[in-house]
Design an enzyme around this catalytic site. Sequence first.
Site, short mmCIF file in Angstrom:
data_model
loop_
_atom_site.label_atom_id
_atom_site.label_comp_id
_atom_site.label_asym_id
_atom_site.label_seq_id
_atom_site.Cartn_x
_atom_site.Cartn_y
_atom_site.Cartn_z
N GLU A 3 -63.00 -24.16 -0.22
CA GLU A 3 -62.87 -25.61 -0.25
C GLU A 3 -62.18 -25.98 1.06
O GLU A 3 -60.97 -25.78 1.21
CB GLU A 3 -62.09 -26.06 -1.47
CG GLU A 3 -62.24 -27.54 -1.76
CD GLU A 3 -61.24 -28.39 -1.01
OE1 GLU A 3 -61.61 -28.89 0.08
OE2 GLU A 3 -60.12 -28.53 -1.49
N LYS A 60 -51.41 -16.76 -2.94
CA LYS A 60 -50.55 -16.90 -1.77
C LYS A 60 -50.59 -18.35 -1.31
O LYS A 60 -51.60 -18.81 -0.79
CB LYS A 60 -50.99 -16.00 -0.62
CG LYS A 60 -49.95 -15.96 0.52
CD LYS A 60 -50.49 -15.40 1.80
CE LYS A 60 -51.03 -16.48 2.71
NZ LYS A 60 -49.98 -17.41 3.22
#
Length: 518
Positions: free
Chosen positions: A271, A194
């Site tokens: 991250e 997504k």
Amino acid sequence: MTSLNQLAREHLAELLEGFGLAADTPLSNWIDGGLVAGDGEQITLTNPATGEALVSYHDAGATLIERATQAATRGQREWMALTASERGRRMHAALRGLEGHEEALAQLESVVAGKPIRDCRAEVGKVREMFEYYAGWCDKQHGEVIPVPTSHLNYVRHVPYGVVGQITPWNAPMFTCAWQLAPAIAAGNGAVLKPSELTPFSSVVIAMLLETGGQGLPKGLINIVNGLGKTTGAALTDHPTISKLVFVGSPQSGRMIAEAGARRLVPSVLELGGKSANIVFADAKLDEAVAGAQAAIFAAAGQSCVAGSRLLIERSVFEQVTTRLARAAEQIEVGLPSEEATRMGPLQNSRQFDQVMRMIDAAVAAGARLLTGGKRPAGLPEEAQGYFIAPTVLVDVTPDMEIAQQEVFGPVLVAMGFDDEAEAIRLANETRFGLAGAVWSQDVARAHRVAGQLRAGTVWINSYKAISVMSPFGGFGDSGFGRSSGLEGLREYTVPQSVWVETATQASVAFGYGSGVG
């Protein structure tokens, strides 16, 4: 006369039609080898350069997530039925799908994300680089044999999770799409990705070109589903088929992703943001250090997780470096993303623009001083009323200020002085982030010594922002955990499986641990 925004709308419509996504109501998802429209809430994208409506599409929602996970499951089984060498060959073959579409893909990214076209062209090349690198790893994921103290042959193999869920950000949608898809499928997984709802299209096009143009990847192996975080994103993170979550974005959203995974005991890779320290010692080559500091923060309008947003300068050269840097910042070509000469474009969206301006104003109110910037740049076309902020340099900043502690994610540099090596290290590590940092010095021993004491996942010496798919990337603290890229990034998409084979002719079988011949 056609307005600036109308030209952008027409250009985007032409690009979407060219890729088969339909211009009026874009087919904003790639599921099971085909383009699919969402049927949920309408999402309107804004032109970063003008602040006006660009195009609208519909949220995918839970129904399309269900279709995507089913497709990924089928695609993954077909993928793993191939030999490792064949998977590598097919990943290479898939890249043929990009050929002839590089410029259109770069243009699509530039219009929607507001990134300078020169940067987007470079990022298309990075997509190819990532798939080439990980294609080579497909048949090199060796296991190992453990010399266990029994009569067993014990070997370890690296097996895929199955279907992984990936969520990527709006600042580099094309780059992060390839950055996560390539190692995921090289490791043998299917993927449901997504993108940010603000930058939906380039990831769809990449998946479509890879699966169809090169005729190498099984239908359904890669699925791109677009929509809001509260609907489509939540359906993805909560879906029982998803065996691992990978997220690139803000610490706030990262915590939510990790919590969603933890509820199902699903691991995650995060991250997240950064507040990277760029340390300049007095003995550094100052021309190179100033150029490096400028690129570290103002490239991509500062919308980079590794942006060198804190410049720590040895006090004896502080005035010299900051004066030169402010002067250089004023020479940066800020302009429309479509113009070839543009080095820095607008921020991607109004929310980020408002946040950056708020943080600049708060810093000045707290006592910081503007050397340059802090407002809209001069010289833009009258219609360019989008999210432009001039390159900004702040001094008289104290370490406790918000601007020195929190990620800005905009073209804003804070400069602080230090007296000695110990103070430089203390200031550099004095945030909750730990993504990147740099050291500028001609004293090789000191450069290595300081680099070794920085709490950062990536450290550069006499350089900045040198990043390769071959090298692991990730951070500490609020910058997240786990690694992307390199062999370590590949390993994030596998689980070690230990296999024990009894070799004794008369094996002993006992209750508890330790059966076998010792």
